[in-house]
Design an enzyme around this catalytic site. Structure first.
Site, PDB file in Angstrom:
ATOM      1  N   HIS A   1      36.478  42.252  51.656  1.00 21.81           N
ATOM      2  CA  HIS A   1      38.066  41.381  50.666  1.00 21.81           C
ATOM      3  C   HIS A   1      38.756  41.029  50.563  1.00 21.81           C
ATOM      4  O   HIS A   1      39.149  42.282  51.718  1.00 21.81           O
ATOM      5  CB  HIS A   1      37.381  42.701  49.397  1.00 21.81           C
ATOM      6  CG  HIS A   1      38.375  42.309  48.051  1.00 21.81           C
ATOM      7  ND1 HIS A   1      39.165  42.753  48.122  1.00 21.81           N
ATOM      8  CD2 HIS A   1      37.383  42.500  46.481  1.00 21.81           C
ATOM      9  CE1 HIS A   1      39.471  42.194  46.268  1.00 21.81           C
ATOM     10  NE2 HIS A   1      38.591  42.265  46.232  1.00 21.81           N
TER      11      HIS A   1
ATOM     12  N   GLU B   1      36.728  34.150  46.376  1.00 20.26           N
ATOM     13  CA  GLU B   1      38.034  34.992  45.724  1.00 20.26           C
ATOM     14  C   GLU B   1      38.986  34.328  45.637  1.00 20.26           C
ATOM     15  O   GLU B   1      39.871  34.616  46.965  1.00 20.26           O
ATOM     16  CB  GLU B   1      37.937  35.882  46.155  1.00 20.26           C
ATOM     17  CG  GLU B   1      37.749  36.575  46.974  1.00 20.26           C
ATOM     18  CD  GLU B   1      38.416  38.380  47.602  1.00 20.26           C
ATOM     19  OE1 GLU B   1      38.278  38.515  46.633  1.00 20.26           O
ATOM     20  OE2 GLU B   1      38.709  38.483  48.660  1.00 20.26           O
TER      21      GLU B   1
END
Length: 253
Positions: A96, A169
Site C-alpha cells: 500500500h 491506487e
C-alpha cells in the site's frame, strides 16, 4: 469489467476502529446481500482480526493490512503470514502507498513479502500506483511497471497469480477527495493488463483482477465499475461507513 472475472471489493480500515464501531459495521455487513458474482473483503487493524474473523459470516474475507517476509523471529511489531492464517484469515494487503511512502518500504521488500505470503498460503492484494508529481511528469506507466515487475519477478507460476489481486491506487487520489476519472482508471488498468500479457504466464492477463483504489464512494463507484478492465475496488475511508455495502453492489443489477 469482464464477466469472466469475479467483481472484488476490499475495505481497508487502515488505523481505524474500536470494538463498538466494529460491531456496527459488522452488523451492516452481515445484513447485506451480495450476489454470487461479487467477492467482499475487509481489512481491520491486526488487533481486531481474530475477533472479527470469528464473528463475521464466512462469505466475507478478512485480511491483514501488512505482514513480514519471514515466518517468525526477532522482528518487533511485525506479524507473519503463518500467524494470519492461524487465526483464520486468508488474505493480506501488501505494498500500500502508505507503507511505501510513510514507512519507506522498497519495491524489493514488498516483493519479498508477497513471495513469502503466497508461499505460506495467503492470497494477496498487491498495491501499485504513482504520486501526483509522477503523473504530471508522465511517469505513471514507468512507476507502475517498476513496482509490478519487482513483484512479478517473485511469482513464477500461473497458479500463484490466481491468488493475487492487483490494486492500482494513484497516490494523489487517496484520501484527497480527488478521483481518477473512469477513463483514466480504464487507461491504466488496460495498460497493466497488456503488460501481463507479455510478462506473466499464459492466460494471467485475462484472469487477473485489477482493482482501483483512490477516493471510491457510493457516488462514483457505478461508473468506475462499468469500465472493462476495472474489476473492483480497494476502498479506504468509505469502508468505515454504511455506504461501503453500496459500493460492494456497484455491479449488481
Amino acid at each position: 469489467m469482464s464477466g469472466s472475472r469475479k467483481f472484488f471489493v476490499g475495505g481497508n480500515w487502515k488505523m481505524n476502529g474500536s470494538r463498538d464501531d466494529n460491531d456496527k459495521l459488522l452488523k451492516l455487513l452481515s445484513e447485506a446481500h451480495f450476489d454470487d458474482n461479487t467477492e467482499v473483503l475487509i481489512a481491520p487493524p491486526s488487533v481486531f482480526l481474530h475477533e472479527i474473523r470469528k464473528s463475521l459470516k464466512k462469505e466475507i474475507h478478512v485480511a491483514a493490512q501488512n505482514c513480514y517476509k519471514v515466518s517468525k523471529g526477532a522482528f518487533t511489531g511485525e506479524i507473519s503470514p503463518a500467524m494470519i492464517r492461524d487465526i483464520g484469515c486468508d488474505w493480506v494487503i501488501l505494498g500500500h502507498s502508505e507503507r511505501r511512502n510513510i514507512f519507506g518500504e522498497s519495491d524489493e521488500l514488498i516483493a519479498e513479502k508477497v513471495q513469502h505470503a503466497l508461499a505460506e498460503g495467503l492470497s494477496v492484494i498487491a498495491c501499485i500506483g504513482e504520486t501526483l508529481s509522477e503523473r504530471e511528469s508522465n511517469k505513471t506507466e514507468e512507476v507502475c511497471v517498476r513496482q509490478l515487475k519487482a513483484i512479478a519477478n517473485k511469482i513464477k507460476s500461473a497458479d500463484e497469480w490466481k491468488r493475487v489481486v492487483v490494486a492500482y491506487e494513484p497516490v494523489w487520489a487517496i484520501g484527497t477527495g480527488k478521483v481518477a476519472t473512469p477513463q483514466q482508471a480504464q487507461e491504466v488498468h488496460n495498460f497493466l493488463r497488456k503488460w501481463f500479457k507479455t510478462n506473466a504466464p499464459n492466460g494471467v492477463d485475462e484472469k487477473i483482477r485489477i482493482i482501483y483504489g483512490g477516493s471510491v464512494t457510493a457516488a462514483n463507484c457505478k461508473e468506475l465499475a462499468q469500465q472493462h478492465d476495472v474489476d473492483g475496488f480497494l476502498v479506504g475511508g468509505a469502508s468505515l461507513k454504511p455506504e461501503f455495502t453500496e459500493i460492494c453492489k456497484a455491479r449488481q443489477r
